[in-house]
Design an enzyme around this catalytic site. Structure first.
Site, PDB file in Angstrom:
ATOM      1  N   GLU A   2      13.164 -13.810   7.206  1.00 35.29           N
ATOM      2  CA  GLU A   2      11.867 -13.151   7.067  1.00 35.29           C
ATOM      3  C   GLU A   2      12.071 -11.651   7.242  1.00 35.29           C
ATOM      4  O   GLU A   2      12.534 -11.195   8.288  1.00 35.29           O
ATOM      5  CB  GLU A   2      10.856 -13.658   8.098  1.00 35.29           C
ATOM      6  CG  GLU A   2       9.485 -13.011   7.912  1.00 35.29           C
ATOM      7  CD  GLU A   2       8.475 -13.385   8.991  1.00 35.29           C
ATOM      8  OE1 GLU A   2       7.259 -13.205   8.747  1.00 35.29           O
ATOM      9  OE2 GLU A   2       8.896 -13.835  10.080  1.00 35.29           O
ATOM     10  N   GLU A  28      13.264  -7.113  11.853  1.00 36.42           N
ATOM     11  CA  GLU A  28      12.169  -6.188  12.155  1.00 36.42           C
ATOM     12  C   GLU A  28      12.752  -4.828  12.535  1.00 36.42           C
ATOM     13  O   GLU A  28      13.696  -4.745  13.314  1.00 36.42           O
ATOM     14  CB  GLU A  28      11.303  -6.732  13.293  1.00 36.42           C
ATOM     15  CG  GLU A  28      10.215  -5.799  13.785  1.00 36.42           C
ATOM     16  CD  GLU A  28       9.267  -5.362  12.682  1.00 36.42           C
ATOM     17  OE1 GLU A  28       9.035  -4.138  12.557  1.00 36.42           O
ATOM     18  OE2 GLU A  28       8.757  -6.236  11.945  1.00 36.42           O
ATOM     19  N   ASP A  74       3.658  -3.977   4.167  1.00 38.27           N
ATOM     20  CA  ASP A  74       2.884  -2.749   3.960  1.00 38.27           C
ATOM     21  C   ASP A  74       2.632  -2.587   2.463  1.00 38.27           C
ATOM     22  O   ASP A  74       3.581  -2.584   1.668  1.00 38.27           O
ATOM     23  CB  ASP A  74       3.681  -1.551   4.487  1.00 38.27           C
ATOM     24  CG  ASP A  74       2.846  -0.275   4.565  1.00 38.27           C
ATOM     25  OD1 ASP A  74       1.950  -0.084   3.712  1.00 38.27           O
ATOM     26  OD2 ASP A  74       3.097   0.536   5.471  1.00 38.27           O
ATOM     27  N   LYS A 115      -0.471   4.074  -2.516  1.00 37.50           N
ATOM     28  CA  LYS A 115      -0.366   5.213  -3.422  1.00 37.50           C
ATOM     29  C   LYS A 115       0.750   4.992  -4.441  1.00 37.50           C
ATOM     30  O   LYS A 115       1.826   4.521  -4.104  1.00 37.50           O
ATOM     31  CB  LYS A 115      -0.110   6.488  -2.628  1.00 37.50           C
ATOM     32  CG  LYS A 115      -1.264   6.876  -1.711  1.00 37.50           C
ATOM     33  CD  LYS A 115      -0.998   8.178  -0.984  1.00 37.50           C
ATOM     34  CE  LYS A 115      -2.188   8.537  -0.090  1.00 37.50           C
ATOM     35  NZ  LYS A 115      -1.951   9.796   0.663  1.00 37.50           N
ATOM     36  N   ASP A 149      -2.736 -10.269   2.138  1.00 33.74           N
ATOM     37  CA  ASP A 149      -4.193 -10.251   2.020  1.00 33.74           C
ATOM     38  C   ASP A 149      -4.644  -9.173   1.039  1.00 33.74           C
ATOM     39  O   ASP A 149      -5.836  -9.038   0.766  1.00 33.74           O
ATOM     40  CB  ASP A 149      -4.831  -9.968   3.384  1.00 33.74           C
ATOM     41  CG  ASP A 149      -4.541  -8.554   3.847  1.00 33.74           C
ATOM     42  OD1 ASP A 149      -3.338  -8.195   3.921  1.00 33.74           O
ATOM     43  OD2 ASP A 149      -5.490  -7.801   4.120  1.00 33.74           O
ATOM     44  N   THR A 169       1.034 -16.386  10.088  1.00 36.51           N
ATOM     45  CA  THR A 169       1.454 -15.208  10.830  1.00 36.51           C
ATOM     46  C   THR A 169       0.264 -14.705  11.642  1.00 36.51           C
ATOM     47  O   THR A 169      -0.877 -15.155  11.468  1.00 36.51           O
ATOM     48  CB  THR A 169       1.914 -14.078   9.885  1.00 36.51           C
ATOM     49  OG1 THR A 169       0.763 -13.487   9.265  1.00 36.51           O
ATOM     50  CG2 THR A 169       2.850 -14.613   8.813  1.00 36.51           C
TER      51      THR A 169
END
Length: 214
Positions: free
Chosen positions: A44, A69, A119, A123, A155, A192
């Site tokens: 992940e 991460e 993320d 833009k 989402d 999550t």
């Protein structure tokens, strides 16, 4: 999002080398030896606080999981949860940058990559930073086995649409595309932290599976 500083994070990570690996150390790891088996490896990218990757590891002991991460102040939360879960033997964390997967894994070493609530970089000039940009798709392909998979949740409708186009243009086969995952919740869906948050607000969760045609 502003991250809360945790000055104790580095020391805490250093106390659990059996679970958490620093990026510079991960470049020299033989993952089969680390896990002690020949099981498939799923990664992940952007594991956040770890709820998804831990849940997957507990639900699927016949698969090895690695959560990557970048931020110390985030991955220590995942580390705390791993410890609370009694450190599943098929789970490891890497404090490192997901853009450097090719330095962490050998060619064809992985079976699947998960991208959850990345993320969106809305833009246009930041499109190359999106984790489904063609440059990232090429990196994943290099470390995935033939016919390797990417499973993607978000989402963000615009990011989802962008990802559909990006993966299709790259030549990937799209499977199980869902515009509202929770409308018919799969029994094996592990949520999550963000997924729980957004779905509670009534926001649809978009999901897809994509397979490389190599």
């Amino acid at each position: 999002m502003r991250l809360r500083n945790k000055p104790w994070a580095k020391d805490f990570m250093g106390e659990h080398p059996d679970v958490l690996i620093l990026e510079e150390e991960g470049k020299n790891i033989n993952w089969k030896e680390t896990f002690g088996n020949e099981q498939p490896i799923h990664v992940e990218v952007g594991t956040g606080k770890g709820q998804f990757v831990i849940g997957m590891a507990l639900a699927n002991p016949d698969i090895n999981y690695i959560g990557v991460e970048h931020f110390d102040n985030v991955i220590v939360s995942a580390l705390e949860k791993v410890i609370e879960a009694d450190k599943p033997s098929n789970l490891r964390l890497i404090r490192g940058n997901g853009a450097n997967l090719e330095q962490l894994f050998g060619a064809g070493e992985l079976d699947r990559v998960y991208l959850n609530f990345s993320d969106p970089w809305p833009k246009t000039r930041h499109a190359k930073r999106r984790l489904t940009h063609e440059s990232f798709l090429a990196r994943y392909e290099n470390v995935l086995k033939a016919k390797g998979e990417i499973h993607f949740k978000t989402d963000n409708r615009k990011l989802f649409e962008y990802s559909l186009v990006s993966m299709s243009t790259y030549g990937m086969q799209l499977l199980d595309v869902s515009l509202d995952l929770h409308a018919e919740m799969p029994e094996d869906n592990i949520m999550t932290e963000y997924e729980e948050k957004f779905s509670a607000k009534g926001q649809p969760i978009y999901r897809l599976e994509a397979v490389y045609n190599n």
